[in-house]
Design a protein around this motif. Structure first.
Motif, PDB file in Angstrom:
ATOM      1  N   ALA A 327       0.813  -1.208   0.000  1.00 43.34           N
ATOM      2  CA  ALA A 327       0.000   0.000   0.000  1.00 43.34           C
ATOM      3  C   ALA A 327       0.850   1.262   0.000  1.00 43.34           C
ATOM      4  N   GLN A 328       0.296   2.290  -0.634  1.00 44.22           N
ATOM      5  CA  GLN A 328       0.938   3.596  -0.606  1.00 44.22           C
ATOM      6  C   GLN A 328       1.105   4.063   0.832  1.00 44.22           C
ATOM      7  N   GLY A 329       2.289   4.597   1.133  1.00 44.57           N
ATOM      8  CA  GLY A 329       2.579   5.064   2.479  1.00 44.57           C
ATOM      9  C   GLY A 329       3.639   4.231   3.165  1.00 44.57           C
ATOM     10  N   PHE A 330       3.799   2.972   2.724  1.00 42.04           N
ATOM     11  CA  PHE A 330       4.859   2.136   3.273  1.00 42.04           C
ATOM     12  C   PHE A 330       6.168   2.412   2.527  1.00 42.04           C
ATOM     13  N   PRO A 331       7.289   2.375   3.211  1.00 44.45           N
ATOM     14  CA  PRO A 331       8.582   2.540   2.526  1.00 44.45           C
ATOM     15  C   PRO A 331       8.738   1.492   1.430  1.00 44.45           C
ATOM     16  N   GLY A 332       9.206   1.924   0.271  1.00 48.62           N
ATOM     17  CA  GLY A 332       9.452   1.008  -0.833  1.00 48.62           C
ATOM     18  C   GLY A 332       8.247   0.691  -1.682  1.00 48.62           C
ATOM     19  N   ALA A 333       7.090   1.257  -1.373  1.00 45.77           N
ATOM     20  CA  ALA A 333       5.879   0.953  -2.139  1.00 45.77           C
ATOM     21  C   ALA A 333       5.969   1.541  -3.547  1.00 45.77           C
ATOM     22  N   LEU A 334       5.705   0.703  -4.548  1.00 45.72           N
ATOM     23  CA  LEU A 334       5.653   1.145  -5.939  1.00 45.72           C
ATOM     24  C   LEU A 334       4.237   1.583  -6.292  1.00 45.72           C
ATOM     25  N   SER A 335       4.127   2.477  -7.241  1.00 45.87           N
ATOM     26  CA  SER A 335       2.815   2.999  -7.640  1.00 45.87           C
ATOM     27  C   SER A 335       2.443   2.613  -9.064  1.00 45.87           C
ATOM     28  N   ASP A 336       3.079   1.574  -9.613  1.00 45.93           N
ATOM     29  CA  ASP A 336       2.803   1.154 -10.985  1.00 45.93           C
ATOM     30  C   ASP A 336       1.350   0.704 -11.131  1.00 45.93           C
ATOM     31  N   THR A 456      10.809 -16.249  -2.425  1.00 48.97           N
ATOM     32  CA  THR A 456      10.735 -16.480  -0.980  1.00 48.97           C
ATOM     33  C   THR A 456      12.088 -16.211  -0.329  1.00 48.97           C
ATOM     34  N   GLY A 457      13.166 -16.660  -0.967  1.00 51.41           N
ATOM     35  CA  GLY A 457      14.502 -16.400  -0.447  1.00 51.41           C
ATOM     36  C   GLY A 457      14.824 -14.923  -0.417  1.00 51.41           C
ATOM     37  N   LEU A 458      14.385 -14.210  -1.447  1.00 49.03           N
ATOM     38  CA  LEU A 458      14.632 -12.768  -1.505  1.00 49.03           C
ATOM     39  C   LEU A 458      13.889 -12.046  -0.375  1.00 49.03           C
ATOM     40  N   VAL A 459      12.636 -12.419  -0.145  1.00 46.59           N
ATOM     41  CA  VAL A 459      11.852 -11.793   0.921  1.00 46.59           C
ATOM     42  C   VAL A 459      12.438 -12.128   2.291  1.00 46.59           C
ATOM     43  N   GLN A 460      12.897 -13.354   2.450  1.00 49.11           N
ATOM     44  CA  GLN A 460      13.516 -13.749   3.715  1.00 49.11           C
ATOM     45  C   GLN A 460      14.802 -12.960   3.954  1.00 49.11           C
ATOM     46  N   ALA A 461      15.559 -12.736   2.879  1.00 47.42           N
ATOM     47  CA  ALA A 461      16.795 -11.954   3.003  1.00 47.42           C
ATOM     48  C   ALA A 461      16.495 -10.511   3.383  1.00 47.42           C
ATOM     49  N   ALA A 462      15.395  -9.977   2.865  1.00 49.34           N
ATOM     50  CA  ALA A 462      15.030  -8.593   3.184  1.00 49.34           C
ATOM     51  C   ALA A 462      14.738  -8.422   4.669  1.00 49.34           C
ATOM     52  N   LYS A 463      14.210  -9.458   5.294  1.00 47.14           N
ATOM     53  CA  LYS A 463      13.895  -9.386   6.720  1.00 47.14           C
ATOM     54  C   LYS A 463      15.146  -9.135   7.559  1.00 47.14           C
ATOM     55  N   SER A 464      16.267  -9.651   7.114  1.00 47.46           N
ATOM     56  CA  SER A 464      17.516  -9.530   7.877  1.00 47.46           C
ATOM     57  C   SER A 464      18.442  -8.443   7.351  1.00 47.46           C
ATOM     58  N   GLU A 465      18.084  -7.823   6.243  1.00 48.84           N
ATOM     59  CA  GLU A 465      18.967  -6.835   5.616  1.00 48.84           C
ATOM     60  C   GLU A 465      18.986  -5.538   6.426  1.00 48.84           C
ATOM     61  N   ARG A 466      20.169  -5.158   6.880  1.00 46.43           N
ATOM     62  CA  ARG A 466      20.306  -3.965   7.719  1.00 46.43           C
ATOM     63  C   ARG A 466      20.547  -2.698   6.910  1.00 46.43           C
ATOM     64  N   ASP A 467      20.875  -2.850   5.635  1.00 44.35           N
ATOM     65  CA  ASP A 467      21.013  -1.699   4.746  1.00 44.35           C
ATOM     66  C   ASP A 467      19.620  -1.357   4.212  1.00 44.35           C
ATOM     67  N   THR A 468      19.103  -0.199   4.596  1.00 45.49           N
ATOM     68  CA  THR A 468      17.720   0.152   4.272  1.00 45.49           C
ATOM     69  C   THR A 468      17.469   0.176   2.772  1.00 45.49           C
ATOM     70  N   ALA A 469      18.378   0.785   2.002  1.00 43.29           N
ATOM     71  CA  ALA A 469      18.174   0.881   0.559  1.00 43.29           C
ATOM     72  C   ALA A 469      18.139  -0.503  -0.091  1.00 43.29           C
ATOM     73  N   LYS A 470      19.030  -1.380   0.337  1.00 45.98           N
ATOM     74  CA  LYS A 470      19.056  -2.726  -0.224  1.00 45.98           C
ATOM     75  C   LYS A 470      17.808  -3.504   0.178  1.00 45.98           C
ATOM     76  N   ARG A 471      17.401  -3.332   1.427  1.00 47.29           N
ATOM     77  CA  ARG A 471      16.184  -4.007   1.883  1.00 47.29           C
ATOM     78  C   ARG A 471      14.977  -3.594   1.048  1.00 47.29           C
ATOM     79  N   LEU A 472      14.810  -2.310   0.832  1.00 49.33           N
ATOM     80  CA  LEU A 472      13.671  -1.834   0.059  1.00 49.33           C
ATOM     81  C   LEU A 472      13.752  -2.278  -1.395  1.00 49.33           C
ATOM     82  N   SER A 473      14.969  -2.424  -1.922  1.00 48.19           N
ATOM     83  CA  SER A 473      15.097  -2.917  -3.306  1.00 48.19           C
ATOM     84  C   SER A 473      14.586  -4.349  -3.423  1.00 48.19           C
ATOM     85  N   HIS A 474      14.774  -5.156  -2.383  1.00 50.97           N
ATOM     86  CA  HIS A 474      14.224  -6.518  -2.371  1.00 50.97           C
ATOM     87  C   HIS A 474      12.697  -6.470  -2.421  1.00 50.97           C
TER      88      HIS A 474
END
Length: 532
Positions: A327-336, A456-474
Motif C-alpha cells: 500500500a501507498q505510504g509504506f517505505p518502498g511501495a511502488l505505484s505502478d 521467498t529467499g529474496l523476501v527472507q533476506a530482506a527481513k535480515s537486511e540492515r542496509d535500508t536501501a538494499k532491503r527496500l530494493s528486495h
C-alpha cells in the motif's frame, strides 16, 4: 459535582440517551462501528476497533515517526554491533493507571505473556524469533530501568522498530496482572474487559454493542491529554452518524457510505479527510486450478477489470486504485498501474492460452457491500471476453475457511497488515517456503498455490537486511514479480474516511488502526448545529 455530572452525561450519551444540542467542550464524541470489538487485551486483540482503543490505553517502549524510533516508555536505546541485541533504558516517571511505576520487569512480563498466550499479538512478536520456550531469556529485565531484547539473528532495525511500535508490544501492569490472574491465564480474562495500561487514557466504561468511554489520565508522562473524555459510540448506520454529526451529537463520524460522505463534503462546517490505510482489496487466483496456473490467463483477468470505473461509480472515494501488493505510504511501495480495462488484449491472451472459446470460473465473495457490487461489475466485463463467472456469496467466516483451505477458484478478498512495516505485507503475498498441501505456512502465496522458492529467499533476506536501501530494493523486486506474474489482481487500497466538525483539530491517524490517537484532539471554538 460538575465532574460527576459530566461523566454521567457522557455515559448516557454512549448508551443512547437523548442527544445534546452540542457535545461538551471537554468531551470528544466519536461515532463508528464497534461490532468487531471483542477484547481489550493487547495480547489478544486482532480487530480494527480493538487495536485502536488499545493504542490509547497502553504505551509501548517506542513509537515510530518517519521510519525512525521515537521514545515512549523508553528514554534511550542502543543496538549491539552484531545487531542481535537491543537494550532499552526506561523513563523514571512513567506510571500505570493503577499508580504503579512502569519498570523493565513490566515490559519483560508483557512480552512473555503475549508470546505464551499465543493469541493475536504473538503472531507479530514471533517475527522477532520469540517463542514460548525462549521468551523469558530473550525478553528480560536486567534491572528496574533496563530492558533487553535478544534476537537469534540480526534483523533489519526498521523491522524491529515497527514491530515494537505495534499494539502487540504494549506494556501491561505486571503487579495488577498477578493480582487478577486466574488459573495461569496471565490475567487475560480480566484484561478483556478492563485496563492495565499506562497510556494517555484509562478505560472508564465499555458496554458491548453500545460504546466505550475513555477518561483522561492526567499523570501521563508525555503530558496531560487534551480531551477530558472520549466517548466512542457504536453506530453501525452511516446515515445516523451523518445526522448526529450535523446536529452536534458527534464530533467525529467514521465508516461513512459514499453518499453520506458526499453530503458532508458539501457542508462548509464539516471537514472530510481521507487517510490511506495499509489494507488492500484484491482477487486471489488459485493456481491449483489448471487454467489459472497459466500466467497468460492471469494477465488476461487483470485486463478485464475496470479499475477506474469501479473506483468512481461504486467506491466513490472510499478506496483508491492500487495494483501493487504494498500500500501507498509504506517505505518502498511502488505505484505502478499497468493494467487497464482492455477486452481485446484480454481475448488475445486467452486465445494464446488455449481458451479462445472462453472458460467458466467461480468467484467467492463476501455477502456485503461493496464486495457484491464489485463482483457484479467484474462479472459483466469478464463475460465480454467469454468468461462465465459464477458469483458465490457467503459470510466472511465461510469465505476465509474456503480460502485458507485452497478450495476456491477466485476469491474477492481483503488484506490488512498486522504491523506497520512493509515486511508484514510482502511476506503475506510473496513468501511461500512450502507449497505442499500440508504446509504449516499458509499465507496468501500458499493459499493461491504460487510456488516461488527464489522470491521467498529474496523476501527472507530482506527481513535480515540492515542496509535500508538494499532491503527496500528486495521489496520492490517482489512487488514487480507479483504485479507481472503473481496470482493476484490487486485493485484498491483502503481509505479511512473521517468526517470532523470544523472545531475539531489535532486528531492523529495513519496507515494502521493502532495509529489513531486522541490525546491531542481538541475543539477550537464552541459548536453549533449544522443540520440542513
Amino acid at each position: 459535582m460538575l465532574h460527576v455530572r459530566t461523566l454521567i452525561c457522557a455515559i448516557l450519551l454512549v448508551l443512547g440517551a437523548p442527544a445534546w444540542a452540542q457535545t461538551p467542550a471537554n468531551i470528544l464524541m466519536v461515532g463508528m462501528r464497534l461490532d468487531d470489538l471483542v477484547t481489550l487485551d493487547p495480547a489478544e486483540v486482532f480487530e480494527v476497533s480493538g487495536a485502536e482503543i488499545v493504542a490509547n490505553l497502553y504505551d509501548r517502549l517506542i513509537d515510530t515517526e518517519n521510519g525512525q524510533p521515537k521514545g515512549v516508555l523508553a528514554e534511550s536505546w542502543k543496538i549491539s554491533p552484531d545487531g542481535r541485541q537491543y537494550i532499552f533504558t526506561l523513563k523514571k516517571n512513567a506510571k500505570f493507571h493503577s499508580g504503579k511505576t512502569v519498570t523493565a520487569q513490566d515490559a519483560a512480563w508483557s512480552f512473555q505473556r503475549a508470546v505464551k498466550l499465543d493469541r493475536g499479538g504473538a503472531l507479530i512478536l514471533k517475527q522477532l524469533g520469540l517463542t514460548a520456550q525462549n521468551v523469558a531469556l530473550r525478553a528480560r529485565a536486567e534491572n528496574d530501568l533496563t530492558f533487553v531484547l535478544d534476537l537469534d539473528d540480526a534483523l533489519s532495525p526498521s523491522l524491529v522498530w515497527n514491530i515494537l511500535a505495534s499494539y502487540a508490544a504494549s506494556v501491561v501492569d505486571s503487579r495488577l496482572g498477578s493480582q487478577v490472574e486466574k488459573d495461569g491465564d496471565f490475567a487475560s480474562t480480566w484484561l478483556r474487559m478492563k485496563d492495565g495500561g499506562s497510556g494517555p487514557f484509562r478505560l472508564e466504561l465499555w458496554r458491548p454493542g453500545q460504546g466505550v468511554i475513555l477518561g483522561r489520565f492526567a499523570p501521563h508522562h508525555q503530558g496531560v491529554p487534551v480531551p477530558e473524555r472520549v466517548g466512542i459510540r457504536h453506530i453501525p448506520e452511516s446515515s445516523v452518524q451523518r445526522l448526529m454529526l450535523e446536529k452536534g451529537d458527534l464530533d467525529i463520524a467514521r465508516n461513512l457510505s459514499p453518499d453520506d460522505m458526499d453530503k458532508l463534503t458539501a457542508n462548509p462546517d464539516v471537514t472530510v479527510i481521507r487517510v490511506p490505510q495499509g489494507g488492500l482489496f484484491y482477487i486471489g487466483m488459485n493456481m491449483k486450478v489448471r487454467a489459472l496456473a497459466d500466467p497468460k490467463v492471469r494477465r488476461a483477468l487483470k485486463l478485464l477489470i475496470d479499475y477506474d470505473g469501479i473506483a468512481k461509480n461504486i467506491l466513490k472515494g472510499t478506496k483508491a486504485v492500487r495494483q501493487t501488493i504494498l500500500a501507498q505510504g509504506f517505505p518502498g511501495a511502488l505505484s505502478d498501474t499497468p493494467y487497464k480495462l482492455d477486452i481485446e488484449a484480454a481475448k488475445r491472451l486467452l486465445a494464446e492460452a488455449g481458451y479462445a472459446k472462453g472458460l467458466q470460473l467461480t468467484l467467492d465473495v463476501r455477502n456485503v457491500s461493496p464486495s457484491i457490487d464489485i463482483a457484479q461489475a467484474i462479472a459483466a466485463d469478464f463475460a465480454k471476453a467469454g468468461i462465465a463467472l459464477e458469483i458465490v456469496q457467503m459470510d466472511n467466516k465461510q469465505l476465509l475457511t474456503r480460502y485458507r483451505a485452497r478450495a476456491h477458484m477466485l476469491t474477492l478478498a481483503q488484506w490488512s497488515p498486522d504491523y506497520p512495516d512493509p515486511h508484514a505485507t510482502i511476506q503475506g503475498f510473496a513468501w511461500n517456503p512450502d507449497n505442499a498441501d500440508g504446509s504449516p505456512y499458509r499465507l496468501l502465496a500458499w493459499r493461491n498455490g504460487w510456488n516461488i522458492p527464489e522470491l521467498t529467499g529474496l523476501v527472507q533476506a530482506a527481513k535480515s537486511e540492515r542496509d535500508t536501501a538494499k532491503r527496500l530494493s528486495h521489496y520492490e523486486a517482489a512487488q514487480r514479480e507479483a504485479l507481472r506474474d503473481g496470482p493476484y489482481a490487486v485493485m484498491f487500497q483502503d481509505m479511512q474516511i473521517l468526517a470532523l466538525r470544523k472545531s475539531v483539530q489535532g486528531l492523529r491517524a495513519g496507515l494502521t488502526p493502532d495509529s489513531m490517537r486522541y490525546a491531542d484532539a481538541k475543539k477550537s471554538v464552541a459548536q453549533k448545529s449544522i443540520a440542513k
